[in-house]
Design a protein around this motif. Structure first.
Motif, mmCIF file in Angstrom:
data_model
loop_
_atom_site.group_PDB
_atom_site.id
_atom_site.type_symbol
_atom_site.label_atom_id
_atom_site.label_comp_id
_atom_site.label_asym_id
_atom_site.label_seq_id
_atom_site.Cartn_x
_atom_site.Cartn_y
_atom_site.Cartn_z
ATOM 1 N N ALA A 344 -26.641 -1.915 2.411
ATOM 2 C CA ALA A 344 -28.002 -1.394 2.562
ATOM 3 C C ALA A 344 -28.660 -1.193 1.193
ATOM 4 N N PHE A 345 -27.900 -0.701 0.221
ATOM 5 C CA PHE A 345 -28.421 -0.551 -1.144
ATOM 6 C C PHE A 345 -28.855 -1.900 -1.699
ATOM 7 N N CYS A 346 -28.009 -2.915 -1.518
ATOM 8 C CA CYS A 346 -28.328 -4.251 -2.042
ATOM 9 C C CYS A 346 -29.599 -4.805 -1.418
ATOM 10 N N ILE A 347 -29.690 -4.711 -0.093
ATOM 11 C CA ILE A 347 -30.869 -5.242 0.603
ATOM 12 C C ILE A 347 -32.119 -4.484 0.168
ATOM 13 N N ALA A 348 -31.981 -3.167 -0.031
ATOM 14 C CA ALA A 348 -33.125 -2.364 -0.477
ATOM 15 C C ALA A 348 -33.614 -2.823 -1.848
ATOM 16 N N ILE A 349 -32.682 -3.147 -2.744
ATOM 17 C CA ILE A 349 -33.068 -3.618 -4.072
ATOM 18 C C ILE A 349 -33.807 -4.949 -3.983
ATOM 19 N N TYR A 350 -33.287 -5.861 -3.163
ATOM 20 C CA TYR A 350 -33.940 -7.161 -3.022
ATOM 21 C C TYR A 350 -35.306 -7.021 -2.341
ATOM 22 N N ALA A 351 -35.391 -6.098 -1.381
ATOM 23 C CA ALA A 351 -36.681 -5.866 -0.727
ATOM 24 C C ALA A 351 -37.686 -5.290 -1.716
ATOM 25 N N GLY A 352 -37.224 -4.397 -2.582
ATOM 26 C CA GLY A 352 -38.114 -3.842 -3.607
ATOM 27 C C GLY A 352 -38.657 -4.920 -4.514
ATOM 28 N N PHE A 353 -37.803 -5.854 -4.927
ATOM 29 C CA PHE A 353 -38.276 -6.970 -5.745
ATOM 30 C C PHE A 353 -39.220 -7.860 -4.949
ATOM 31 N N GLY A 354 -38.941 -7.984 -3.637
ATOM 32 C CA GLY A 354 -39.792 -8.824 -2.786
ATOM 33 C C GLY A 354 -41.217 -8.319 -2.720
ATOM 34 N N ILE A 355 -41.375 -6.994 -2.747
ATOM 35 C CA ILE A 355 -42.724 -6.414 -2.696
ATOM 36 C C ILE A 355 -43.551 -6.881 -3.893
ATOM 37 N N PHE A 356 -42.924 -6.918 -5.055
ATOM 38 C CA PHE A 356 -43.652 -7.280 -6.273
ATOM 39 C C PHE A 356 -43.734 -8.792 -6.476
ATOM 40 N N GLN A 357 -42.745 -9.532 -6.001
ATOM 41 C CA GLN A 357 -42.689 -10.954 -6.297
ATOM 42 C C GLN A 357 -43.314 -11.837 -5.223
ATOM 43 N N SER A 358 -43.478 -11.303 -4.010
ATOM 44 C CA SER A 358 -44.061 -12.114 -2.941
ATOM 45 C C SER A 358 -45.529 -12.420 -3.257
ATOM 46 N N SER A 359 -45.935 -13.655 -2.961
ATOM 47 C CA SER A 359 -47.298 -14.076 -3.278
ATOM 48 C C SER A 359 -48.263 -13.889 -2.112
ATOM 49 N N THR A 360 -47.749 -13.450 -0.968
ATOM 50 C CA THR A 360 -48.604 -13.272 0.210
ATOM 51 C C THR A 360 -48.545 -11.830 0.702
ATOM 52 N N THR A 361 -49.604 -11.418 1.387
ATOM 53 C CA THR A 361 -49.648 -10.057 1.942
ATOM 54 C C THR A 361 -48.569 -9.864 2.999
ATOM 55 N N SER A 362 -48.361 -10.902 3.842
ATOM 56 C CA SER A 362 -47.346 -10.789 4.896
ATOM 57 C C SER A 362 -45.952 -10.653 4.286
ATOM 58 N N GLY A 363 -45.722 -11.369 3.176
ATOM 59 C CA GLY A 363 -44.435 -11.268 2.509
ATOM 60 C C GLY A 363 -44.191 -9.884 1.953
ATOM 61 N N LYS A 364 -45.221 -9.318 1.336
ATOM 62 C CA LYS A 364 -45.104 -7.967 0.793
ATOM 63 C C LYS A 364 -44.887 -6.949 1.906
ATOM 64 N N THR A 365 -45.592 -7.142 3.025
ATOM 65 C CA THR A 365 -45.453 -6.220 4.158
ATOM 66 C C THR A 365 -44.039 -6.271 4.729
ATOM 67 N N THR A 366 -43.522 -7.479 4.910
ATOM 68 C CA THR A 366 -42.163 -7.640 5.443
ATOM 69 C C THR A 366 -41.146 -6.988 4.522
ATOM 70 N N ALA A 367 -41.298 -7.221 3.217
ATOM 71 C CA ALA A 367 -40.378 -6.617 2.248
ATOM 72 C C ALA A 367 -40.467 -5.093 2.293
#
Length: 577
Positions: A344-367
């Motif tokens: 869960a810690f690992c996925i949370a870290i990747y999701a946190g990076f996804g919020i900043f690195q995703s180029s779309t609003t839907s991607g940021k929302t999912t992350a």
């Protein structure tokens, strides 16, 4: 992080992930298995462990030589089948404390070493071949980091799986794991066999340990009880070896499924076909080849000492966990022994990076949604995990290194990506030097934890060992994936397999030296043992920084297309003429 990566990377990475899961399930308990089943001392079990590790990492030298003359892909598949045979033999329970069982074990370990030699280095060469395509060449370092992360996902689950197998075996016999009990049982059986004068004292030690942990012992039948305890524990370890068999089957199936995605890598390298295909392409001069080989050998000299200190995880650090740390953990740290909390810690870290690195609003929302869910899981694990958490086994600490690798890989890639954009990213050799400094700092923590050590179990907090693994992981991320990338980049084309094998050969020497702290265990203060490792790390760091200009020059040349090198050399020759 995952953009512009070849599809073959993911299949090769997942295939290695399955194999490494089985390997580290076995390795996490090998030292404890030797001590419990055969009654070996710390020094003897440490020597066997180190020799096995040395052979495992020496075999890729031969495996690379074979692949250079045969076929990388066929070597990989053959290696899987040979390893399977070794794990299968280890999974069959045999008589405890028997010489025949020991020879069977040695045969199985040799098969695992041979199979690893055919599999591991050659699979990494295939990964490197994917980045010979100009479309992906700029992503080589990131690709090896992702590949290395995939390996560690499998490794992260390995210690917990071994523990689960041991607990399963004990639950069927109404017994319980106690770290000091296998040694006490073996000491009693040795005394009973020789009629030692202290037999009564050793019997009392076994009885006291058993009753203190809720197990009923009939002192009149203590020999039978001790044999049953050791047999049950050894059987649990054998179940863990059986898990490795299953993981290899999965690894093989993944490899077959993705074969089309890496069909251009690992093809036949027989001299006739390779020379014909390369006859029209620019090649390295003898001087360039020599410079690259010398640079690689100098790096390998440093790598020896890194692996000596790093691979104490299954040796001195496991002995430290068994002998010096109580199997109890309090506070927030306790949830780190739940592998699903770590996931869960690992996925949370990747999701946190996804919020900043995703180029779309839907991607940021999912992350963002994933991040909230993972935080909720972490809170759940914190609330539901007993405080204190008891019955922690020594091998459980070995899950922290792969966890930190998986969790910190995106942090590492983001940091070096940012430095690269500023034109300040350190070269691979410089990263290796920094890694040695961090390894020295890691054992500095161990030295601090051992000052004033009282020599009794439970004297040291688990946080010291967990923090050591954190620093060792930072060092590993700087050295291991960057080192593998350096070899695949710098190695002359005709010696790729041999040089990747030589990387593992240097690792083999380092693994053989793993026994040094084990031989000194109990003879020197712990602070002195950790001090030796600190000194070796610092000497290695000084050495690699002293030859940094040479290493960086070779790296820069390797990053230059051969066509440009040939043109530059021709121009230089014309000027001289």
């Amino acid at each position: 992080m995952f953009k512009n990566q070849p599809k073959g990377l993911y299949f090769l990475g997942l295939s290695n992930m399955g194999e490494r899961f089985g390997y580290y399930t076995m390795l996490s308990i090998l030292l404890l298995f030797l001590q419990a089943k055969f009654g070996f001392s710390t020094a003897v079990s440490g020597q066997i462990y180190a020799i096995f590790m040395a052979v495992v990492y020496f075999m890729p030298v031969a495996g690379g030589w074979v692949a250079d003359r045969w076929n990388f892909s066929k070597c990989v598949v053959t290696g899987i089948f040979v390893m399977f045979a070794g794990y299968f033999i280890m999974s069959i329970p045999t008589d405890v404390r028997a010489t025949s069982s020991l020879w069977i074990l040695f045969g199985a370990l040799f098969l695992i070493a041979v199979g690893t030699g055919l599999f591991k280095g050659n699979l990494q060469v295939m990964v490197g071949d994917l980045y010979d395509n100009p479309q992906y060449s700029s992503q080589r370092d990131a690709g090896f980091s992702i590949y290395y992360m995939a390996i560690n996902i499998g490794s992260m689950f390995a210690p917990g799986t071994a523990t689960a197998m041991c607990n399963f075996a004990f639950s069927r016999s109404d017994l319980k794991y106690v770290s000091d009990l296998p040694a006490a049982c073996n000491a009693y059986l040795d005394a009973a066999q020789t009629g030692a004068a202290d037999l009564t004292e050793k019997a009392a030690a076994v009885a006291d340990l058993a009753t203190a942990n809720g197990m009923d012992v009939d002192i009149t039948g203590l020999t039978q009880w001790c044999n049953e305890y050791i047999t049950t524990l050894s059987t649990g370890y054998s179940y863990g070896f059986g898990v490795a068999c299953v993981s290899l089957i999965i690894s093989y199936l993944i490899y077959l499924m993705g074969k089309k995605t890496f069909s251009s890598a690992g093809t036949s390298t027989k001299k006739g076909s390779s020379e014909q295909s390369a006859s029209s392409a620019p090649t390295l001069t003898k001087e360039q080849t020599k410079n690259r080989m010398v640079a690689l050998l100098l790096v390998f000299a440093v790598v020896i000492f890194f692996w000596m200190v790093f691979n104490q995880s299954g040796a001195a650090l496991t002995e430290f966990a068994k002998s010096c740390i109580a199997p109890v953990c309090y506070g927030a740290t306790r949830i780190s022994f739940n592998v699903w909390a770590l996931v869960a810690f690992c996925i949370a870290i990747y999701a946190g990076f996804g919020i900043f690195q995703s180029s779309t609003t839907s991607g940021k929302t999912t992350a963002g949604i994933v991040l909230v869910c993972m935080i909720s899981f972490i809170v759940y694990f914190y609330v539901t995990t007993p405080n204190p958490l008891t019955d922690i086994q020594p091998q459980d600490y070995q899950q922290f290194n792969p966890f930190f690798v998986v969790a910190l890989t995106p942090v590492s890639l983001a940091l070096f990506g940012w430095l690269n954009s500023k034109g300040k990213e350190p070269s691979a050799p410089r990263k290796i030097g920094y890694g040695m400094i961090l390894a020295a700092m890691a054992y500095g923590l161990m030295a601090l934890s051992s000052i004033g050590f009282e020599g009794t179990s439970g004297s040291v907090s688990p946080n010291w060992l967990i923090s050591t693994y954190l620093l060792l992981t930072f060092a590993e991320l700087l050295l291991s994936p960057m080192g593998i990338s350096f070899v695949s980049k710098v190695a002359p084309p005709q010696y790729k397999g041999a040089m990747m094998g030589a990387w593992f050969g240097a690792t083999a020497i380092g693994n053989y030296l793993v026994m040094v702290p084990m031989l000194l265990w109990g003879k020197l203060p712990l602070v002195a043992i950790w001090g030796i490792l600190i000194g070796l790390c610092l000497i290695s760091a000084i050495f690699i920084f002293s030859i940094m200009k040479k290493l960086e020059s070779v790296t820069e040349e390797a990053e230059t297309p051969l066509e440009q090198l040939a043109e530059a050399e021709k121009l230089s020759s014309d000027v001289e003429a």
